[in-house]
Design a protein around this motif. Structure first.
Motif, PDB file in Angstrom:
ATOM      1  N   ILE A  86       6.888   4.555  13.905  1.00 12.18           N
ATOM      2  CA  ILE A  86       7.096   3.129  13.639  1.00 12.18           C
ATOM      3  C   ILE A  86       8.506   2.742  14.068  1.00 12.18           C
ATOM      4  O   ILE A  86       8.720   1.749  14.760  1.00 12.18           O
ATOM      5  CB  ILE A  86       6.861   2.824  12.138  1.00 12.18           C
ATOM      6  N   MET A  87       9.463   3.599  13.706  1.00 11.93           N
ATOM      7  CA  MET A  87      10.851   3.306  14.077  1.00 11.93           C
ATOM      8  C   MET A  87      11.020   3.324  15.600  1.00 11.93           C
ATOM      9  O   MET A  87      11.800   2.560  16.146  1.00 11.93           O
ATOM     10  CB  MET A  87      11.807   4.327  13.424  1.00 11.93           C
TER      11      MET A  87
ATOM     12  N   ILE B 284      10.342   0.897   5.268  1.00 14.25           N
ATOM     13  CA  ILE B 284       9.092   0.561   5.938  1.00 14.25           C
ATOM     14  C   ILE B 284       8.006   0.393   4.887  1.00 14.25           C
ATOM     15  O   ILE B 284       7.809   1.263   4.045  1.00 14.25           O
ATOM     16  CB  ILE B 284       8.710   1.666   6.941  1.00 14.25           C
ATOM     17  N   MET B 285       7.349  -0.739   4.900  1.00  8.94           N
ATOM     18  CA  MET B 285       6.278  -1.008   3.942  1.00  8.94           C
ATOM     19  C   MET B 285       4.973  -1.201   4.688  1.00  8.94           C
ATOM     20  O   MET B 285       4.942  -1.886   5.717  1.00  8.94           O
ATOM     21  CB  MET B 285       6.538  -2.342   3.233  1.00  8.94           C
ATOM     22  N   LEU B 286       3.925  -0.595   4.161  1.00 10.90           N
ATOM     23  CA  LEU B 286       2.591  -0.898   4.672  1.00 10.90           C
ATOM     24  C   LEU B 286       1.980  -1.891   3.681  1.00 10.90           C
ATOM     25  O   LEU B 286       1.895  -1.589   2.483  1.00 10.90           O
ATOM     26  CB  LEU B 286       1.752   0.383   4.762  1.00 10.90           C
TER      27      LEU B 286
ATOM     28  N   MET C 209       3.311   7.482   7.018  1.00  8.23           N
ATOM     29  CA  MET C 209       2.630   6.432   6.254  1.00  8.23           C
ATOM     30  C   MET C 209       1.138   6.767   6.198  1.00  8.23           C
ATOM     31  O   MET C 209       0.609   7.389   7.099  1.00  8.23           O
ATOM     32  CB  MET C 209       2.782   5.063   6.935  1.00  8.23           C
ATOM     33  N   ILE C 210       0.527   6.290   5.164  1.00  8.73           N
ATOM     34  CA  ILE C 210      -0.911   6.509   5.080  1.00  8.73           C
ATOM     35  C   ILE C 210      -1.678   5.420   5.821  1.00  8.73           C
ATOM     36  O   ILE C 210      -1.089   4.504   6.335  1.00  8.73           O
ATOM     37  CB  ILE C 210      -1.386   6.569   3.600  1.00  8.73           C
TER      38      ILE C 210
ATOM     39  N   VAL D 259       0.836  -1.203   0.000  1.00  4.43           N
ATOM     40  CA  VAL D 259       0.000   0.000   0.000  1.00  4.43           C
ATOM     41  C   VAL D 259       0.868   1.248   0.000  1.00  4.43           C
ATOM     42  O   VAL D 259       0.582   2.245  -0.637  1.00  4.43           O
ATOM     43  CB  VAL D 259      -0.921   0.008   1.246  1.00  4.43           C
ATOM     44  N   ASP D 260       1.941   1.177   0.736  1.00  6.68           N
ATOM     45  CA  ASP D 260       2.836   2.329   0.816  1.00  6.68           C
ATOM     46  C   ASP D 260       4.229   1.825   1.127  1.00  6.68           C
ATOM     47  O   ASP D 260       4.398   0.758   1.730  1.00  6.68           O
ATOM     48  CB  ASP D 260       2.356   3.279   1.930  1.00  6.68           C
ATOM     49  N   ILE D 261       5.191   2.590   0.680  1.00  4.16           N
ATOM     50  CA  ILE D 261       6.567   2.168   0.928  1.00  4.16           C
ATOM     51  C   ILE D 261       7.435   3.410   1.099  1.00  4.16           C
ATOM     52  O   ILE D 261       7.223   4.412   0.427  1.00  4.16           O
ATOM     53  CB  ILE D 261       7.065   1.277  -0.246  1.00  4.16           C
ATOM     54  N   SER D 262       8.335   3.365   2.050  1.00  2.63           N
ATOM     55  CA  SER D 262       9.264   4.482   2.166  1.00  2.63           C
ATOM     56  C   SER D 262      10.601   3.937   2.616  1.00  2.63           C
ATOM     57  O   SER D 262      10.684   2.928   3.306  1.00  2.63           O
ATOM     58  CB  SER D 262       8.738   5.512   3.157  1.00  2.63           C
TER      59      SER D 262
ATOM     60  N   ARG E  95       6.314   7.511  10.144  1.00  4.36           N
ATOM     61  CA  ARG E  95       7.467   6.644   9.989  1.00  4.36           C
ATOM     62  C   ARG E  95       8.334   6.655  11.259  1.00  4.36           C
ATOM     63  O   ARG E  95       8.782   5.630  11.755  1.00  4.36           O
ATOM     64  CB  ARG E  95       8.259   7.191   8.794  1.00  4.36           C
TER      65      ARG E  95
ATOM     66  N   THR F 208      -2.499   3.937   8.418  1.00  6.92           N
ATOM     67  CA  THR F 208      -2.352   3.734   9.857  1.00  6.92           C
ATOM     68  C   THR F 208      -2.287   5.086  10.557  1.00  6.92           C
ATOM     69  O   THR F 208      -2.497   5.156  11.748  1.00  6.92           O
ATOM     70  CB  THR F 208      -1.060   2.993  10.228  1.00  6.92           C
TER      71      THR F 208
END
Lengths: 92, 456
Positions: free
Chosen positions: B11-12, A48-50, B1-2, A34-37, B8, B4
């Motif tokens: 999350i980290m 980080i991947m969603l 991030m979208i 869905v998303d990646i950064s 970022r 959620t």
């Protein structure tokens, strides 16, 4: 069925093919990115991947195991976690 | 991030807490009522106990592991607490309660939990026949089982202090130490003496399933000293107001992880969610230390002047941060200071900075009390009773829970170390006051309950 989303985080030294390795496994098992950064800080790579795993036929632990094994093979540390934990810890 | 909506960076932060700062859920503890297991035939009662525990907790470990995997957060222990055995065994025609302990041990082993708590009695005002039998069975029960934990409540702010029971506990602790002398008296590490014991505490060795609790319940004990320590270290210039705020925010996040784990466990197991115990529980692992937090606040070593103030502030901030993160908070809730389970505390004792008396002072502001303290094996039963009396007095007067888990390590003296292994760690033998308290503890009777006003 509720959407099942996970965060896949990949940490380690930068090298060729990290995203390809992980995304190939996801594609093979019908998990949708869905998303990646990603960032690279002095050779240190974090991604980080969603990922939406709602339609993946694989059971969560099995998918997690395959991703972690693939990460291991290229020397990356990979975590797969349900998104709820992040929402719970960081949002009221 | 979208989706959620979590950034970022956040999350980290969670990943860092788990991977580098030892964030974990210390325990999911299932409380199980054994009140329907009583039977005049002791053998039948033991069978009832075994059957009920193994049936109720059958899936506890597998569900715990599933949650651990799903959220990527370690759940270190899965445990069980039961109705105080003195109440269940009392109906049976026997004086020997060791078979009850063995039934608990077998049940714990069958479902794969490492500790089961509830070989317990509440005797703050006096003992019943069942309480007496249980007390007398403690040394053998702890020597002949591996997983069973015992706790005895001998005082409360409402009832005062039962000095007869306190006197008896000194002897029972000595006897337990002797009966487990080949393992550095480890039996005593599974025996806690309480004042104002909470009935929903998920942490061992003091966990039991109180009489006001439901048929079964899930309680969660959180942890995370390493996370708090790193948060404190990141703010070397902050004044105490700011520092309290940093600790509160961190405690909030840790507690939320516990709240999620508890509610999912409760839903999956079909057992109501009881409470979250907001405790900073250290482990012997480097960096997972409450002592390190105190030193992070600016003390050269834990035990020096300022330690009590630092601990008071930490304990309060952890509770304030955690309270809003959970619907139901209970148990012990606070910072634990077990000597043998905290690398920084062990170091401070070895260096002579942290003494017995300072530890006692610290217990007046922290959760619980004199915890996992190894003392010379030749310490008299009366001195141990007097140590317990002092600690119970702190709890009784301050209307808080206090406890003593002390190990007179058989055959060891000052300068030696006791090694318990695993989460129980190791401890240098600490010096106790050599003057006798025998005549004092032998007076017996009860110390009357204190005034609840004129608090000066």
């Amino acid at each position: 069925m509720d959407q099942q989303k996970v965060i896949i985080s990949v940490l380690g030294r930068d090298r060729v093919g990290i995203i390809a390795t992980i995304s190939n496994i996801l594609a093979d098992h019908n998990a949708n990115i869905v998303d990646i950064s990603q960032t690279i800080l002095q050779d240190y790579f974090t991604m980080i991947m969603l990922v939406d795993v709602t339609h993946s036929p694989l059971e969560f632990n099995e998918l997690k195991k395959r991703i972690a094994e693939a990460g291991d093979a290229i020397g990356m540390q990979v975590n797969v976690q349900n998104t709820e934990i992040f929402d719970y810890m960081h949002r009221i | 991030m979208i989706q959620t909506s979590v950034a970022r960076q956040e999350i980290m932060e969670t990943i860092r807490m788990v991977q580098m700062e030892n964030l974990d859920i210390r325990t999911i503890t299932m409380g199980i009522s054994l009140r329907d297991c009583a039977d005049p035939d002791a053998e039948k009662a033991c069978q009832n106990i075994y059957d009920k525990i193994t049936q109720k907790a059958e899936k506890l470990v597998s569900v715990g592991e599933e949650i651990e995997s799903r959220y990527g957060i370690p759940i270190v222990n899965k445990r069980i607490s039961v109705t105080p055995v003195s109440m269940v065994a009392e109906s049976s025609k026997t004086k020997d309660y060791v078979p009850f302990a063995k039934a608990l041990d077998r049940a714990a082993q069958a479902v794969g939990v490492n500790f089961i708590g509830g070989f317990s009695a509440m005797v703050q005002k006096g003992t019943t026949l069942g309480d007496e039998n249980l007390l007398k069975s403690i040394p053998a029960a702890l020597a002949e089982t591996e997983r069973v934990c015992s706790s005895i409540n001998v005082a409360s702010s409402k009832a005062g202090m039962n000095m007869d029971a306190i006197n008896q506990m000194g002897h029972l602790i000595k006897k337990t130490a002797y009966q487990t002398k080949d393992r550095d008296s480890i039996g005593c590490a599974k025996l806690v003496v309480f004042c104002n014991v909470p009935e929903d505490n998920p942490f061992m060795a003091g966990a039991f399933h109180g009489v006001g609790e439901p048929e079964a319940v899930i309680n969660v004990g959180i942890s995370g000293p390493g996370v708090v320590r790193n948060a404190v270290l990141k703010h070397p210039e902050a004044d105490f107001g700011e520092l309290a705020s940093v600790i509160k925010k961190t405690a909030f996040k840790i507690t939320r992880a516990g709240e999620l784990v508890g509610s999912v466990a409760s839903e999956t197991l079909g057992i109501p969610f009881g409470i979250i115990d907001l405790s900073l529980a250290p482990t012997p692992a480097v960096g997972d230390s409450v002592s390190d937090i105190l030193e992070g606040m600016g003390l050269e070593q834990t035990g020096t002047h300022g330690t009590t103030a630092a601990l008071a502030m930490l304990n309060d901030a952890v509770k304030k941060g955690g309270i809003m993160a959970s619907s139901h908070v209970g148990g012990l809730s606070g910072a634990f200071i077990p000597v043998s389970e905290d690398a920084g505390m062990i170091e401070a004792v070895r260096a002579g900075t942290l003494t017995f008396d300072k530890l006692e002072a610290m217990t007046s502001v922290c959760s619980v009390g004199l915890d996992m303290i190894a003392i010379p094996g030749n310490t008299s039963a009366e001195t141990i009773s007097a140590i317990i009396a002092d600690e119970m007095a702190i709890g009784m007067i301050n209307r808080k829970t206090t406890a003593v888990r002390i190990i007179p390590v058989h055959g060891k003296e000052l300068g030696d170390e006791a090694i318990f292994g695993g989460l129980l760690g190791s401890a240098p033998i600490m010096k106790v006051n050599g003057k006798k308290s025998d005549a004092f503890v032998k007076r017996g009777g009860r110390i009357p309950a204190p005034l609840q006003s004129f608090n000066n």
